[in-house]
Design an enzyme around this catalytic site. Structure first.
Site, PDB file in Angstrom:
ATOM      1  N   MET A 182      -6.769 -23.096  15.932  1.00  0.00           N
ATOM      2  CA  MET A 182      -7.262 -21.882  15.810  1.00  0.00           C
ATOM      3  C   MET A 182      -9.109 -22.281  14.809  1.00  0.00           C
ATOM      4  O   MET A 182      -9.182 -22.845  13.998  1.00  0.00           O
ATOM      5  CB  MET A 182      -7.032 -21.023  15.362  1.00  0.00           C
ATOM      6  CG  MET A 182      -5.821 -20.037  17.105  1.00  0.00           C
ATOM      7  SD  MET A 182      -5.401 -18.796  15.940  1.00  0.00           S
ATOM      8  CE  MET A 182      -5.292 -18.396  17.704  1.00  0.00           C
ATOM      9  N   ASP A 204      -8.060 -17.006   9.399  1.00  0.00           N
ATOM     10  CA  ASP A 204      -9.098 -18.182   9.863  1.00  0.00           C
ATOM     11  C   ASP A 204      -9.977 -18.478   8.162  1.00  0.00           C
ATOM     12  O   ASP A 204     -10.838 -19.389   7.726  1.00  0.00           O
ATOM     13  CB  ASP A 204     -10.417 -17.651  10.357  1.00  0.00           C
ATOM     14  CG  ASP A 204     -10.164 -17.368  11.924  1.00  0.00           C
ATOM     15  OD1 ASP A 204      -9.201 -18.430  12.593  1.00  0.00           O
ATOM     16  OD2 ASP A 204     -10.844 -16.973  12.619  1.00  0.00           O
ATOM     17  N   LEU A 226       0.540 -19.219  18.833  1.00  0.00           N
ATOM     18  CA  LEU A 226       1.544 -19.670  18.286  1.00  0.00           C
ATOM     19  C   LEU A 226       1.383 -20.035  16.408  1.00  0.00           C
ATOM     20  O   LEU A 226       2.152 -19.499  15.711  1.00  0.00           O
ATOM     21  CB  LEU A 226       3.083 -20.641  18.350  1.00  0.00           C
ATOM     22  CG  LEU A 226       2.035 -21.849  17.941  1.00  0.00           C
ATOM     23  CD1 LEU A 226       3.008 -22.410  16.116  1.00  0.00           C
ATOM     24  CD2 LEU A 226       3.089 -22.683  19.670  1.00  0.00           C
ATOM     25  N   CYS A 249     -11.623  -2.357  19.475  1.00  0.00           N
ATOM     26  CA  CYS A 249     -12.033  -0.553  19.824  1.00  0.00           C
ATOM     27  C   CYS A 249     -13.368  -0.896  20.470  1.00  0.00           C
ATOM     28  O   CYS A 249     -14.048  -0.603  19.011  1.00  0.00           O
ATOM     29  CB  CYS A 249     -10.836   0.087  18.869  1.00  0.00           C
ATOM     30  SG  CYS A 249     -12.149   2.211  19.262  1.00  0.00           S
ATOM     31  N   ASP A 280     -12.258 -17.475   6.580  1.00  0.00           N
ATOM     32  CA  ASP A 280     -13.558 -16.781   6.921  1.00  0.00           C
ATOM     33  C   ASP A 280     -14.655 -16.483   6.244  1.00  0.00           C
ATOM     34  O   ASP A 280     -15.419 -15.792   7.013  1.00  0.00           O
ATOM     35  CB  ASP A 280     -13.931 -17.727   7.959  1.00  0.00           C
ATOM     36  CG  ASP A 280     -14.026 -16.487   9.046  1.00  0.00           C
ATOM     37  OD1 ASP A 280     -12.757 -15.760   9.177  1.00  0.00           O
ATOM     38  OD2 ASP A 280     -14.039 -16.076  10.268  1.00  0.00           O
ATOM     39  N   VAL A 295       0.948  -0.759   0.248  1.00  0.00           N
ATOM     40  CA  VAL A 295      -0.073  -0.035   0.132  1.00  0.00           C
ATOM     41  C   VAL A 295       0.826   1.950  -0.385  1.00  0.00           C
ATOM     42  O   VAL A 295       1.004   2.295  -1.275  1.00  0.00           O
ATOM     43  CB  VAL A 295      -0.834   0.378   1.464  1.00  0.00           C
ATOM     44  CG1 VAL A 295      -1.143   1.057   1.313  1.00  0.00           C
ATOM     45  CG2 VAL A 295      -1.610  -0.866   1.427  1.00  0.00           C
ATOM     46  N   ARG A 328       0.530 -43.931  20.641  1.00  0.00           N
ATOM     47  CA  ARG A 328      -0.340 -42.733  21.704  1.00  0.00           C
ATOM     48  C   ARG A 328      -1.243 -42.107  20.616  1.00  0.00           C
ATOM     49  O   ARG A 328      -1.238 -42.045  19.445  1.00  0.00           O
ATOM     50  CB  ARG A 328       0.683 -42.267  21.808  1.00  0.00           C
ATOM     51  CG  ARG A 328       1.333 -42.355  23.508  1.00  0.00           C
ATOM     52  CD  ARG A 328       2.386 -41.200  24.052  1.00  0.00           C
ATOM     53  NE  ARG A 328       2.710 -41.629  25.027  1.00  0.00           N
ATOM     54  CZ  ARG A 328       3.902 -41.068  25.178  1.00  0.00           C
ATOM     55  NH1 ARG A 328       4.516 -40.650  24.866  1.00  0.00           N
ATOM     56  NH2 ARG A 328       4.382 -41.591  26.356  1.00  0.00           N
ATOM     57  N   GLY A 333     -15.164  -7.432  11.526  1.00  0.00           N
ATOM     58  CA  GLY A 333     -14.652  -6.775  12.764  1.00  0.00           C
ATOM     59  C   GLY A 333     -14.504  -5.181  11.599  1.00  0.00           C
ATOM     60  O   GLY A 333     -14.803  -4.211  11.430  1.00  0.00           O
TER      61      GLY A 333
END
Lengths: 326, 326, 326, 326
Positions: free
Chosen positions: D173, D131, D257, D76, D133, D26, D166, D107
């Site tokens: 996330m 994400d 992380l 905010c 999304d 930008v 195991r 947001g």
């Protein structure tokens, strides 16, 4: 077309990260849908030499994260002869193989096309080459990983470039295609990029570097695709050095380390999707097609169209950005 | 010796990962113990040009993980002259600097030794060079990171080596010292290692490779230190190719990417300990010493001893293993 | 002691990066010196169940760079019984195994000690555990890699910590030993480190964080060893949050990812040296010893001494630095 | 619409790798086309508090490879009030800012939409969130890097999983979106994936794991998105453990992380392209749009459409593959 009972998968040409996820997907998808699956080792050479093994789910355990190809690859001149093709076909028959998935580049697709013109065997090609120079897919297997490998190298060189006042020349793969050079150059913030597709003269390069120096840049990195017309990074560095005495110059030749490494998430997903789609296509009766990614969807392209098509993957905005953002 | 109120830190010679953690430790330890701390930019050059800035705790925030050196480095011929040294000294006095911590290699230590013979200013040297070729410390700053960088490259090349039948030549840093080549060669499982300290003939190399081929090794990696007598990886590859036609050969020149990269945990800890110890040594009245790691302890060595001493860091067991384990 | 003709190697307890390079070195060194070499799978369990395979040079090809252990590992209660030990011994005899190299931690060494007290079989222990909590070696196999893994995680968290005003709690391995926490804390620039060996109260922790906040630190990272008395990172975070409302708090539990990953150069060299030395020690007639690194030399320690000894590996200067440099 | 002379860029919401390359693009694109460019620190908070700085080409040097965002970000609440918006607008006017580029998630776009409904200021949104999304782009900034981070963690866990028998639970996330979980699960070869979008019961999970155990799988990795209905990895592990006593279970919580790390090549290119396109769009008179990648092309979407649209990014073939290939 008769029903397919057994398919075989092979890799051919230069190896690329993402081939193993693709092999795994072919094997597991085939088995899931009730097919038998064989692996042909060393590409067309293995077809001719009957180097063919049956594979099950366990054969492809723990290979998702491995670079290279567990089926190995080789160049094979004999497959270009009618006799070679006949031997290959006889071996496929002997192994009761009804259809082929071949993963590789241009040469691999040419082989598939010729073979399936001559013999009645369904074939699907999967684009696997770090060069991203095939028609029919936005991305080829291995390109994303290779580009990440190159920018990690550039990032390291920049650490030392920032500490000294120096000019670095980094030679990357790409004999005919500048995809890696262009993307890695932008992603690595290179001061200049020398592409096979674009005739950048040493004079132009020096002008770019001089403009940088005028803006108080005290170091710089120049990416040189191996197919650049000026003859590789050593030659470019030497000729710049003759004229532009301001900087000390250093050369890195990345070479084959660009082919290796654990495949990135992108290449693992792409390889898995393409292998999955290739088997589904064979089951659906598709023939002489290549698999590709368009946007976020897997698509099929006629193999002749794929071989003849040309996609200019040096996107206009990337070409523009390469000079504006540097 | 009068009380020290203000110290200065600088980096000089080739940059190395771990220099930034060391700078941070010098600054924060100095401030913790009530000293003022300045940073001299571009090594001896900055001393002569008064390129000196005061530093506080914030000056070294978030540099622990950065490769290179935030104080930059430069070669400086003028410092070898009495006039250059005098200018440097005058600038130190002007900045009220009472003592110096210099991080670098042989040349840096030589500068410190001469400067402190001529002027009454306490100096401590910290061994920072990826070559690991200094006396007085088991490890120099940057060596561990550089070795990790090289083995990551070898690991990638091995992926593709395993996929094809090929011989790879990888040139690594080390003009006089084979530490990186030897360690990275063993850690990377190289088939052969060409060191500056050892006169391996092309004939011997080919014998080793032929023995490997006889054991059905279909690919191999040869590490060539840049200081190898045969003239670098391209020359070695060319001469092997002339005789040993079995394999295709490929060359990688790692170059300066070996100097960069975020410092490893080992180098961050080592840099932090050495910087911490250097400041404590100055406070304790030490002078003309170098800091080093012996076993797991930080030790001091007289700078003249450090300059004259030779440590053969190609440990016997490593030399032996390099042929036995390959 | 009778001549050794065949040795066996196994890994036991928690796996650690560097075990594979060590297995490779044992196998290749043994074969080089004319011995036969077997691998016992799943540690003492495999000894009892006769899960033992002969190994040759090819068995350990391409494992140098792999995390984990190709011989796998297991916990084995039965080996603690006389009957279990007898079964194990009988299986060793059945396989004509004359001597053992066991790679692992405290439990592995205890097993070796008891077994060799009862049966006449030479044993050598190699310290392999990421915790670095064994006597007789400055470093254990896997510790360097694990510490690098942790600092890579911390570096990533710091990126986001710097972008927001937040407090991060990172739980690392170490039930009784704080070696990883201390080193990774310093190398990662953590604001505070909670160790099992040191009783840091939540009150003290908050005082440290408040001091940081007073110096305008807007974010922070706290390393919590899993063995910390306050009950792990979630508990510490919760209790800090109750009192110290300034920051948003976030928790990361690294867990077993700390055990994995390709071994670092340090661990590959260390594993190779230790495996090489273990075999040479057996050939030289050594018995009931552990191999270790002291400074830059490989040394042997009596296994009873190794089991009883305690080394406080939280070096004084590191403890001091952990508060001064943060 | 009057001519644009000065634009401002900011990041808001959760930070994501790729934001820095976008900021850089930008700034440099703006300057190249003759605009002035300002950076607003801490998102909408900084707009309200006039935390705004002018930027030039040097302001964004060497940030391409950095994780996080140099402009920082913050939540905010005040910006949601008319008074907050007014203050923000006044500050923009005071700084002569004519147009805005906002990088962030849902947001951030909502804020841009409301603000530009109320005040006459052109705005362009860039999708930056790990994400993936958001509607209007195949990929959001940071998703590729985050997915690579997760698979590196899975690869390490698999090393140790293979060494022991195991079951590992890895929480990733994704409160509402399972994109990371699905892709990383497939790319990491997870045995099962728990997504917020899909109601997998513990019973179904156990059935899957039992089927794996029946096929002699001795270890496994389950990916659990944080938004999974069963309440996170610790809860899932606990409930599996109660019923399925075959395996030992271990938990890793990757946490933040996943937000950090140097951006991948893909995210650097994507960020650069999006930043470049955002500025070009403003210059071309575009308003209230978001930038996105469709296939290999950059496209614009109306911001209201972007906010209302829903894209189901769990592609059908990926959902199918996740069970077939495991």
């Amino acid at each position: 077309m008769s029903k397919i009972n057994k398919i075989a998968v092979f890799t051919s040409g230069g190896d690329a990260p993402g081939m193993n996820p693709c092999i795994r997907a072919v094997v597991r998808t085939g088995i899931y849908y009730g097919l038998k699956v064989a692996g042909i080792r060393q590409g067309y050479q293995g077809m001719i030499e009957n180097n063919i093994v049956d594979m099950d789910n366990h054969s492809v355990s723990n290979i998702l994260q491995l670079g290279g190809t567990i089926l190995k690859t080789a160049r094979c001149l004999e497959f270009k002869t009618p006799e070679g093709m006949q031997k290959a076909y006889d071996n496929l028959k002997k192994n009761k193989i009804d259809a082929l998935v071949g993963i590789g580049g241009d040469g691999t697709f040419t082989g598939l096309e010729r073979f399936s013109s001559k013999f009645d065997i369904p074939v699907i090609g999967v684009p696997g080459t770090i060069d991203n120079d095939l028609y029919g897919s936005d991305y080829t297997l291995g390109f994303d990983t290779a580009t990440n490998t190159v920018i990690e190298a550039i990032d390291k060189i920049r650490d030392t470039a920032e500490s000294h006042a120096r000019l670095f020349f980094v030679e990357v793969m790409g004999r005919d295609a500048g995809c890696i050079a262009l993307r890695a150059g932008i992603a690595g913030g290179a001061e200049a990029i020398m592409l096979p597709e674009k005739d950048t003269s040493i004079k132009d390069l020096i002008a770019t570097l001089a403009a940088g120096a005028a803006k108080n840049k005290t170091s710089g990195i120049v990416i040189v695709a191996e197919g650049d017309k000026n003859g590789g990074a050593f030659n470019v560095a030497k000729r710049v050095k003759e004229v532009f005495n301001f900087y000390d110059t250093k050369v890195t030749i990345l070479g084959h380390l660009q082919r290796g490494g654990s495949p990135s998430s992108f290449d693992r997903i792409l390889g898995s999707r393409m292998g999955f789609a290739a088997v589904k296509a064979l089951i659906a009766g598709e023939h002489r097609k290549t698999v590709g990614l368009r946007g976020n969807e897997i698509v099929l392209t006629d193999i002749v169209e794929a071989l003849n098509g040309h996609e200019f993957k040096l996107e206009d905005d990337l070409m523009e950005m390469s000079t504006i953002l540097a």
